[in-house]
Motif scaffolding. Structure first.
Motif, PDB file in Angstrom:
ATOM      1  N   ASP A  21     -16.516   0.925   4.319  1.00  0.00           N
ATOM      2  CA  ASP A  21     -17.268  -0.318   4.491  1.00  0.00           C
ATOM      3  C   ASP A  21     -16.543  -1.360   5.323  1.00  0.00           C
ATOM      4  N   VAL A  22     -15.216  -1.381   5.216  1.00  0.00           N
ATOM      5  CA  VAL A  22     -14.449  -2.413   5.911  1.00  0.00           C
ATOM      6  C   VAL A  22     -13.061  -1.880   6.237  1.00  0.00           C
ATOM      7  N   ILE A  23     -12.573  -2.294   7.401  1.00  0.00           N
ATOM      8  CA  ILE A  23     -11.219  -1.959   7.843  1.00  0.00           C
ATOM      9  C   ILE A  23     -10.353  -3.181   7.577  1.00  0.00           C
ATOM     10  N   VAL A  24      -9.155  -2.963   7.040  1.00  0.00           N
ATOM     11  CA  VAL A  24      -8.224  -4.065   6.777  1.00  0.00           C
ATOM     12  C   VAL A  24      -6.882  -3.709   7.400  1.00  0.00           C
ATOM     13  N   GLY A  25      -6.364  -4.630   8.205  1.00  0.00           N
ATOM     14  CA  GLY A  25      -5.040  -4.444   8.794  1.00  0.00           C
ATOM     15  C   GLY A  25      -4.143  -5.617   8.471  1.00  0.00           C
ATOM     16  N   PRO A  26      -2.863  -5.349   8.208  1.00  0.00           N
ATOM     17  CA  PRO A  26      -1.934  -6.463   8.025  1.00  0.00           C
ATOM     18  C   PRO A  26      -1.614  -7.106   9.376  1.00  0.00           C
ATOM     19  N   ALA A  27      -1.544  -8.428   9.392  1.00  0.00           N
ATOM     20  CA  ALA A  27      -1.159  -9.125  10.622  1.00  0.00           C
ATOM     21  C   ALA A  27       0.345  -8.933  10.803  1.00  0.00           C
TER      22      ALA A  27
ATOM     23  N   LYS B 133     -15.736  -5.977  -4.412  1.00  0.00           N
ATOM     24  CA  LYS B 133     -15.206  -4.874  -5.225  1.00  0.00           C
ATOM     25  C   LYS B 133     -16.008  -3.594  -5.048  1.00  0.00           C
ATOM     26  N   ASP B 134     -17.224  -3.723  -4.508  1.00  0.00           N
ATOM     27  CA  ASP B 134     -18.044  -2.537  -4.274  1.00  0.00           C
ATOM     28  C   ASP B 134     -17.813  -1.932  -2.891  1.00  0.00           C
ATOM     29  N   GLU B 135     -16.918  -2.524  -2.097  1.00  0.00           N
ATOM     30  CA  GLU B 135     -16.658  -2.039  -0.740  1.00  0.00           C
ATOM     31  C   GLU B 135     -15.464  -1.093  -0.715  1.00  0.00           C
ATOM     32  N   ASN B 136     -15.595  -0.043   0.084  1.00  0.00           N
ATOM     33  CA  ASN B 136     -14.509   0.911   0.296  1.00  0.00           C
ATOM     34  C   ASN B 136     -13.722   0.517   1.536  1.00  0.00           C
ATOM     35  N   VAL B 137     -12.404   0.468   1.386  1.00  0.00           N
ATOM     36  CA  VAL B 137     -11.533  -0.030   2.444  1.00  0.00           C
ATOM     37  C   VAL B 137     -10.730   1.099   3.075  1.00  0.00           C
ATOM     38  N   LEU B 138     -10.634   1.047   4.398  1.00  0.00           N
ATOM     39  CA  LEU B 138      -9.683   1.853   5.150  1.00  0.00           C
ATOM     40  C   LEU B 138      -8.625   0.878   5.653  1.00  0.00           C
ATOM     41  N   LEU B 139      -7.388   1.050   5.207  1.00  0.00           N
ATOM     42  CA  LEU B 139      -6.288   0.223   5.708  1.00  0.00           C
ATOM     43  C   LEU B 139      -5.798   0.815   7.012  1.00  0.00           C
ATOM     44  N   CYS B 140      -5.267  -0.032   7.882  1.00  0.00           N
ATOM     45  CA  CYS B 140      -4.709   0.489   9.123  1.00  0.00           C
ATOM     46  C   CYS B 140      -3.509  -0.323   9.557  1.00  0.00           C
ATOM     47  N   GLU B 141      -2.684   0.317  10.344  1.00  0.00           N
ATOM     48  CA  GLU B 141      -1.471  -0.289  10.869  1.00  0.00           C
ATOM     49  C   GLU B 141      -1.235   0.311  12.247  1.00  0.00           C
ATOM     50  N   ASP B 142      -0.503  -0.411  13.091  1.00  0.00           N
ATOM     51  CA  ASP B 142      -0.191   0.187  14.385  1.00  0.00           C
ATOM     52  C   ASP B 142       0.921   1.222  14.229  1.00  0.00           C
ATOM     53  N   VAL B 143       2.060   0.820  13.640  1.00  0.00           N
ATOM     54  CA  VAL B 143       3.185   1.725  13.461  1.00  0.00           C
ATOM     55  C   VAL B 143       3.663   1.650  12.015  1.00  0.00           C
ATOM     56  N   VAL B 144       3.898   2.804  11.404  1.00  0.00           N
ATOM     57  CA  VAL B 144       4.463   2.870  10.059  1.00  0.00           C
ATOM     58  C   VAL B 144       5.883   3.410  10.177  1.00  0.00           C
ATOM     59  N   THR B 145       6.837   2.638   9.658  1.00  0.00           N
ATOM     60  CA  THR B 145       8.219   3.101   9.573  1.00  0.00           C
ATOM     61  C   THR B 145       8.534   3.406   8.114  1.00  0.00           C
ATOM     62  N   THR B 146       8.501   2.390   7.287  1.00  0.00           N
ATOM     63  CA  THR B 146       8.691   2.586   5.846  1.00  0.00           C
ATOM     64  C   THR B 146       7.365   2.462   5.107  1.00  0.00           C
ATOM     65  N   GLY B 147       6.375   1.829   5.743  1.00  0.00           N
ATOM     66  CA  GLY B 147       5.073   1.621   5.114  1.00  0.00           C
ATOM     67  C   GLY B 147       5.027   0.379   4.251  1.00  0.00           C
ATOM     68  N   GLY B 148       6.084  -0.430   4.293  1.00  0.00           N
ATOM     69  CA  GLY B 148       6.182  -1.584   3.411  1.00  0.00           C
ATOM     70  C   GLY B 148       5.035  -2.573   3.516  1.00  0.00           C
ATOM     71  N   SER B 149       4.679  -2.986   4.716  1.00  0.00           N
ATOM     72  CA  SER B 149       3.622  -3.995   4.883  1.00  0.00           C
ATOM     73  C   SER B 149       2.271  -3.476   4.415  1.00  0.00           C
ATOM     74  N   VAL B 150       1.908  -2.284   4.855  1.00  0.00           N
ATOM     75  CA  VAL B 150       0.595  -1.759   4.488  1.00  0.00           C
ATOM     76  C   VAL B 150       0.548  -1.423   2.991  1.00  0.00           C
ATOM     77  N   ARG B 151       1.685  -1.027   2.426  1.00  0.00           N
ATOM     78  CA  ARG B 151       1.742  -0.760   0.988  1.00  0.00           C
ATOM     79  C   ARG B 151       1.525  -2.052   0.193  1.00  0.00           C
ATOM     80  N   LYS B 152       2.103  -3.162   0.662  1.00  0.00           N
ATOM     81  CA  LYS B 152       1.891  -4.451   0.003  1.00  0.00           C
ATOM     82  C   LYS B 152       0.422  -4.835   0.034  1.00  0.00           C
ATOM     83  N   VAL B 153      -0.224  -4.650   1.178  1.00  0.00           N
ATOM     84  CA  VAL B 153      -1.647  -4.955   1.304  1.00  0.00           C
ATOM     85  C   VAL B 153      -2.455  -4.052   0.371  1.00  0.00           C
ATOM     86  N   GLN B 154      -2.126  -2.777   0.337  1.00  0.00           N
ATOM     87  CA  GLN B 154      -2.818  -1.844  -0.549  1.00  0.00           C
ATOM     88  C   GLN B 154      -2.704  -2.302  -2.002  1.00  0.00           C
TER      89      GLN B 154
END
Length: 194
Positions: free
Chosen positions: A65-71, A109-130
């Motif tokens: 339903d929605v894409i979410v990316g960390p700034a 809360k009824d929306e399904n999210v796909l998280l995205c990032e440009d580059v993952v090294t440790t995944g820290g930022s996207v994991r925090k958002v998740q």
């Protein structure tokens, strides 16, 4: 096939570097990926977004339903994924060190999210958002990225869908062989790679 094409797009747009780099995590590496160099151009950004959308569709059985990316890194690729999948895209940004939705963005809360990032090294930022989204009762289906520097070792709790997966070494500064050999260190942002 899409992995080789994506890596070629990064190389063709001067977004893939070799040398000695200090990463945002504080670790050192012999390779650096700056996806913004490719994403600044509409053609490559659209192409990377479409390829990543295709991989995400294959990995996710539910409706996205929605894409979410960390700034900052996730903003442009979130937009391109949203365009390719025909869904809206938002980003979370840091306020006093914590990721939050601003600018009137909301996720139901009824929306399904796909998280995205440009580059993952440790995944820290996207994991925090998740974690923030899941703590709010929002369903995170998967995480997508243009490039995975960890070689699949980021260890997410949902499916991880990278276009390019590279096992790129990253060392603590005191263990860095490039430092030990006095190879000049580039800090992206100060060395013309920002």
């Amino acid at each position: 096939m899409s992995s080789a094409v994506a890596l070629e797009i990064l190389r063709d747009n001067s977004a893939y570097f070799e040398g000695h780099f200090k990463l945002a995590s504080g670790l050192h590496s012999d390779r650096y990926i700056q996806c913004a160099r490719a994403l600044q151009h509409p053609g490559p950004a659209s192409e990377l977004g479409a390829m990543l959308a295709d991989k995400a569709r294959e990995a996710v059985n539910d409706k996205i339903d929605v894409i979410v990316g960390p700034a900052m890194g996730g903003i442009i690729i979130a937009h391109e994924l949203g365009r390719a999948l025909g869904v809206r895209a938002v980003f979370m940004e840091r306020v006093k060190g914590e990721f939050t939705l601003r600018r009137g963005f909301t996720i139901g809360k009824d929306e399904n999210v796909l998280l995205c990032e440009d580059v993952v090294t440790t995944g820290g930022s996207v994991r925090k958002v998740q974690n923030i989204l899941e703590d709010a009762g929002i369903n995170v289906l998967a995480i997508a990225a243009i490039a995975d520097r960890s070689g699949g070792k980021a260890g997410f709790t949902v499916p991880f869908v990278p276009l390019v997966s590279l096992e790129i070494a990253a060392w603590k500064p005191e263990e860095c062989p490039l430092c030990q050999n006095n190879v000049e260190l580039t800090v992206p942002g100060s060395g013309g790679l920002s």
